[in-house]
Design a protein around this motif. Structure first.
Motif, mmCIF file in Angstrom:
data_model
loop_
_atom_site.group_PDB
_atom_site.id
_atom_site.type_symbol
_atom_site.label_atom_id
_atom_site.label_comp_id
_atom_site.label_asym_id
_atom_site.label_seq_id
_atom_site.Cartn_x
_atom_site.Cartn_y
_atom_site.Cartn_z
ATOM 1 N N LYS A 115 0.852 -1.129 -0.047
ATOM 2 C CA LYS A 115 -0.161 0.028 0.027
ATOM 3 C C LYS A 115 0.846 0.986 0.007
ATOM 4 C CE LYS A 115 -3.990 -1.796 1.981
ATOM 5 N NZ LYS A 115 -5.110 -1.586 1.064
ATOM 6 N N LEU A 116 2.032 1.248 0.680
ATOM 7 C CA LEU A 116 2.742 2.429 0.966
ATOM 8 C C LEU A 116 3.523 2.506 -0.542
ATOM 9 C CD1 LEU A 116 4.460 1.950 4.560
ATOM 10 C CD2 LEU A 116 2.905 3.941 3.481
ATOM 11 N N VAL A 148 3.799 9.781 -7.352
ATOM 12 C CA VAL A 148 4.574 9.958 -8.493
ATOM 13 C C VAL A 148 4.042 10.352 -9.845
ATOM 14 C CG1 VAL A 148 6.353 8.868 -10.115
ATOM 15 C CG2 VAL A 148 6.636 8.638 -7.657
ATOM 16 N N TYR A 149 2.883 9.884 -10.163
ATOM 17 C CA TYR A 149 2.173 9.868 -11.253
ATOM 18 C C TYR A 149 1.495 11.616 -11.314
ATOM 19 C CZ TYR A 149 3.461 5.743 -13.354
ATOM 20 O OH TYR A 149 4.354 4.325 -14.115
ATOM 21 N N LEU A 150 0.987 11.624 -9.946
ATOM 22 C CA LEU A 150 0.379 12.959 -9.605
ATOM 23 C C LEU A 150 1.360 14.177 -9.878
ATOM 24 C CD1 LEU A 150 -2.340 14.208 -8.858
ATOM 25 C CD2 LEU A 150 -1.313 14.248 -6.319
ATOM 26 N N GLY A 151 2.527 13.921 -9.466
ATOM 27 C CA GLY A 151 3.759 15.015 -9.779
ATOM 28 C C GLY A 151 3.901 15.099 -11.262
ATOM 29 N N GLY A 152 4.174 13.794 -11.945
ATOM 30 C CA GLY A 152 4.179 13.855 -13.322
ATOM 31 C C GLY A 152 3.271 14.676 -14.314
ATOM 32 N N ILE A 153 1.924 14.644 -13.536
ATOM 33 C CA ILE A 153 0.953 15.375 -14.364
ATOM 34 C C ILE A 153 1.011 16.713 -14.163
ATOM 35 C CG2 ILE A 153 -1.641 15.538 -14.154
ATOM 36 C CD1 ILE A 153 -2.026 12.574 -13.759
ATOM 37 N N LEU A 154 1.309 17.056 -12.670
ATOM 38 C CA LEU A 154 1.580 18.626 -12.602
ATOM 39 C C LEU A 154 2.715 19.341 -13.473
ATOM 40 C CD1 LEU A 154 0.712 20.974 -10.748
ATOM 41 C CD2 LEU A 154 2.502 20.200 -9.121
ATOM 42 N N VAL A 155 3.824 18.713 -13.490
ATOM 43 C CA VAL A 155 4.783 18.803 -14.285
ATOM 44 C C VAL A 155 4.554 19.065 -15.772
ATOM 45 C CG1 VAL A 155 7.075 18.509 -15.352
ATOM 46 C CG2 VAL A 155 6.724 18.005 -12.838
ATOM 47 N N ALA A 156 3.837 18.098 -16.293
ATOM 48 C CA ALA A 156 3.151 18.156 -17.633
ATOM 49 C C ALA A 156 2.334 19.397 -18.062
ATOM 50 C CB ALA A 156 2.571 16.840 -17.910
ATOM 51 N N VAL A 157 1.536 19.451 -17.172
ATOM 52 C CA VAL A 157 0.758 20.902 -17.323
ATOM 53 C C VAL A 157 1.458 22.190 -17.201
ATOM 54 C CG1 VAL A 157 -1.439 21.859 -16.294
ATOM 55 C CG2 VAL A 157 -1.446 19.335 -16.558
ATOM 56 N N ALA A 196 -2.300 3.169 -9.971
ATOM 57 C CA ALA A 196 -1.551 3.040 -8.761
ATOM 58 C C ALA A 196 -2.355 3.002 -7.505
ATOM 59 C CB ALA A 196 -0.685 4.359 -8.605
ATOM 60 N N LEU A 197 -3.273 3.478 -7.279
ATOM 61 C CA LEU A 197 -4.369 2.926 -6.368
ATOM 62 C C LEU A 197 -5.191 1.704 -6.273
ATOM 63 C CD1 LEU A 197 -6.131 6.664 -6.047
ATOM 64 C CD2 LEU A 197 -4.294 5.721 -4.732
ATOM 65 N N LEU A 198 -5.042 1.137 -7.447
ATOM 66 C CA LEU A 198 -5.868 -0.224 -7.630
ATOM 67 C C LEU A 198 -4.898 -1.219 -7.546
ATOM 68 C CD1 LEU A 198 -8.499 0.913 -10.354
ATOM 69 C CD2 LEU A 198 -8.861 0.604 -7.920
ATOM 70 N N ILE A 199 -3.561 -0.912 -7.526
ATOM 71 C CA ILE A 199 -2.680 -2.158 -7.566
ATOM 72 C C ILE A 199 -2.805 -3.088 -6.273
ATOM 73 C CG2 ILE A 199 -0.145 -2.546 -7.164
ATOM 74 C CD1 ILE A 199 -0.951 -2.306 -9.946
ATOM 75 N N SER A 227 0.746 3.164 -21.926
ATOM 76 C CA SER A 227 1.048 3.775 -20.703
ATOM 77 C C SER A 227 0.468 3.088 -19.430
ATOM 78 C CB SER A 227 1.329 5.274 -20.583
ATOM 79 O OG SER A 227 1.840 5.790 -21.890
ATOM 80 N N LEU A 228 -0.738 2.688 -19.656
ATOM 81 C CA LEU A 228 -1.328 2.329 -18.524
ATOM 82 C C LEU A 228 -0.859 0.934 -18.239
ATOM 83 C CD1 LEU A 228 -4.090 1.720 -16.900
ATOM 84 C CD2 LEU A 228 -5.212 0.909 -18.906
ATOM 85 N N PHE A 229 -0.405 -0.011 -19.151
ATOM 86 C CA PHE A 229 -0.174 -1.243 -19.001
ATOM 87 C C PHE A 229 1.389 -1.299 -18.645
ATOM 88 C CE2 PHE A 229 -4.011 -2.048 -21.371
ATOM 89 C CZ PHE A 229 -4.616 -2.962 -20.589
ATOM 90 N N SER A 230 2.482 -0.469 -19.367
ATOM 91 C CA SER A 230 3.436 -0.354 -18.796
ATOM 92 C C SER A 230 3.709 0.166 -17.365
ATOM 93 C CB SER A 230 4.486 0.724 -19.658
ATOM 94 O OG SER A 230 4.432 0.401 -21.072
ATOM 95 N N GLY A 231 2.632 1.230 -17.012
ATOM 96 C CA GLY A 231 2.722 1.792 -15.635
ATOM 97 C C GLY A 231 2.579 0.557 -14.544
ATOM 98 N N ILE A 232 1.660 -0.585 -14.981
ATOM 99 C CA ILE A 232 1.260 -1.689 -13.900
ATOM 100 C C ILE A 232 2.692 -2.261 -13.745
ATOM 101 C CG2 ILE A 232 0.232 -3.607 -13.508
ATOM 102 C CD1 ILE A 232 -2.025 -2.744 -15.380
ATOM 103 N N CYS A 233 3.456 -2.551 -14.648
ATOM 104 C CA CYS A 233 4.658 -3.144 -14.530
ATOM 105 C C CYS A 233 5.758 -2.213 -13.603
ATOM 106 C CB CYS A 233 5.477 -3.398 -16.034
ATOM 107 S SG CYS A 233 4.585 -4.734 -16.885
ATOM 108 N N ALA A 234 5.713 -0.907 -13.900
ATOM 109 C CA ALA A 234 6.471 -0.168 -13.240
ATOM 110 C C ALA A 234 6.211 0.143 -11.809
ATOM 111 C CB ALA A 234 6.636 1.221 -13.765
ATOM 112 N N VAL A 235 4.674 0.154 -11.414
ATOM 113 C CA VAL A 235 4.193 0.261 -9.941
ATOM 114 C C VAL A 235 4.736 -1.200 -9.383
ATOM 115 C CG1 VAL A 235 2.369 0.227 -8.539
ATOM 116 C CG2 VAL A 235 2.419 1.865 -10.540
ATOM 117 N N THR A 236 4.701 -2.199 -9.915
ATOM 118 C CA THR A 236 4.989 -3.429 -9.149
ATOM 119 C C THR A 236 6.431 -3.629 -9.094
ATOM 120 O OG1 THR A 236 4.578 -4.737 -11.248
ATOM 121 C CG2 THR A 236 2.693 -4.586 -10.208
ATOM 122 N N ALA A 237 7.309 -2.972 -9.849
ATOM 123 C CA ALA A 237 8.741 -3.198 -9.846
ATOM 124 C C ALA A 237 9.120 -3.240 -8.371
ATOM 125 C CB ALA A 237 9.338 -2.395 -10.708
#
Length: 455
Positions: free
Chosen positions: A148-149, A157-166, A275-278, A324-334
């Motif tokens: 969970k942590l 991390v992804y929230l921060g990425g969105i902020l930077v992107a915007v 990330a919240l559903l992992i 990105s969705l499916f690549s992200g699942i791999c990244a979150v579980t890494a």
């Protein structure tokens, strides 16, 4: 898991997420925009690649040494928190330093400034990356709570990425890079202040015995699953130039800086939800199976995206979001796989050394990003890219950028999939048994008798 079952407090969890959010603001602006900033300053693309390679020579020295320091040096205030306190100051400062290069300076000065500032930032980020991941194993021994942590970390991390992107594509054309980075650096500093004072290191603080650097490297060699997963991480990411070239593709293939935001949002928004559903996903699907399936789907979508091309922007964004969705699942579980490898190492060798394991993960992340960045920029140079702000690129250069962005990730992805399927045998049920044995709840014989696989 009910609230009463948490070992950590709400304040610890919030501050952990905020710290990750702050650090990633720096990481994303550098990984997404530094190459563009440098080439706009007139630094040749091949020289930008060389700066990344040069910085990684330093990384090859400082990451293993810092992993040893984290495991062996006892600073006042805990094993990990003092390093996080230092990183909370140095990451914002070195980020600002990278983006205040005088535009009127000579190319030589720009190159030297960039190289030195990047090395300083890289060192600061090392002080964050190793303790940030390892402190979770000291905060709680509960495997589900750790997941969970780590998922909260990924969400932030992804929230921060969105902020930077915007923010960044909106701000830097209007107010310039120095002021843009000062705003982000200030936010980075504010959000990284809480965790060092809030986190409690409850477990494993003095478990490791004194060992030499050589013994540490030998312990990594003996932890075969950590080495296998590290190899998989390197191979899968080494030809994925998506982040390196995203801004170039937006500007030169799609035709506008505004597409930087759209592409980044298409990349980050789906994973933000995932990330919240992992934790729920891996409670229903074994983590290894989830990783394999999502790798395959991501590669299929990448291939479709490349052949569809960049003329249909809406379809491109949909496909890129899916990839990105499916690549992200791999990244979150890494990071969860690395935690499993820590338990395997303790079970097999009696030495936990989680600092070294997470130092390996941190080093892998940074070496891959740097090498991918370097190889990507060498590719940019190879397709005939012309440096300078506002330069119009030729048709062959634009097609070359698209090939680097769209088809190259499949090369490493296929190789990594083969390695994972043939070599990685750790599964959740077996890791749970290892944790019980490591905690003294069952004997090694009982664990071996109940394992699904043989190790």
């Amino acid at each position: 898991m009910g609230k009463k079952q948490f070992t950590t407090t709400k304040g610890e969890r919030v501050s952990y997420g905020m710290y990750a959010f702050g650090a990633i603001l720096s990481y994303y602006v550098i990984m997404s925009f530094l190459q563009l900033f440098m080439t706009n300053l007139g630094i040749p693309a091949a020289m930008v690649g060389m700066i990344f390679v040069f910085a990684k020579v330093w990384d090859a020295i400082n990451d293993p040494v810092f992993g040893v320091m984290v495991d062996k040096v006892n600073l006042k205030g805990g094993k990990y928190r003092p390093w996080l306190r230092i990183a909370g100051l140095t990451i914002p400062l070195t980020t600002i330093l990278l983006f205040i290069i005088p535009s009127g300076a000579s190319i030589q000065v720009k190159v030297i400034w960039s190289a030195v500032a990047y090395i300083l930032w890289d060192t600061a980020y090392t002080m964050y990356d190793v303790p940030m991941n390892a402190i979770v194993t000291a905060m709680t021994e509960n495997q589900e709570e750790r997941n969970k942590l780590y998922s909260l970390n990924s969400f932030c991390v992804y929230l921060g990425g969105i902020l930077v992107a915007v923010l960044v594509p909106m701000l830097y054309p209007a107010i310039g890079w120095p002021l843009t980075i000062l705003i982000l650096g200030g936010l980075c500093l504010l959000t990284m202040m809480m965790l060092p004072g809030k986190a409690k290191e409850r477990y494993g603080g003095n478990a490791e015995k004194e060992v030499s650097i050589r013994e540490i490297f030998m312990s990594l060699v003996h932890n075969k699953y950590l080495l296998i997963f590290t190899l998989v991480s390197i191979v899968s990411a080494l030809t994925d130039f998506s982040n390196t070239l995203l801004a170039y593709v937006a500007i030169h293939c799609l035709g506008s800086e505004s597409y930087i935001t759209l592409l980044t949002l298409a990349s980050a928004l789906p994973v933000l939800a995932v990330a919240l559903l992992i934790p729920k996903m891996i409670s229903r699907v074994e983590k290894f199976k989830l990783n394999i399936v999502t790798r395959v789907i991501a590669m299929v979508l990448t291939a479709i995206m490349y052949f569809v091309g960049y003329d249909n922007v809406i379809l491109l964004l949909v496909l890129f979001a899916g990839k990105s969705l499916f690549s992200g699942i791999c990244a979150v579980t890494a990071i969860m796989f690395v935690a499993d490898c820590v338990e395997y190492g303790q079970f097999c060798n009696g030495e936990r050394n989680q600092g070294i394991a997470f130092a390996t993960k941190a080093f892998t992340n940074k070496i891959v990003v740097a090498l991918t960045g370097a190889l990507g920029m060498f590719g940019v140079a190879a397709v005939g890219f012309v440096e300078g702000e506002g330069v119009v690129q030729g048709v062959s250069t634009i097609k070359g950028l698209w090939a680097l962005f769209g088809i190259a990730p499949l090369v490493g992805g296929i190789l990594a999939l083969v390695i994972m399927l043939m070599s990685y045998r750790l599964r959740d049920q077996d890791v749970a048994l290892m944790i019980r044995c490591n905690n003294g709840e069952i004997s090694r014989e009982e664990a071996y008798a109940a394992f699904q696989n043989k190790f």
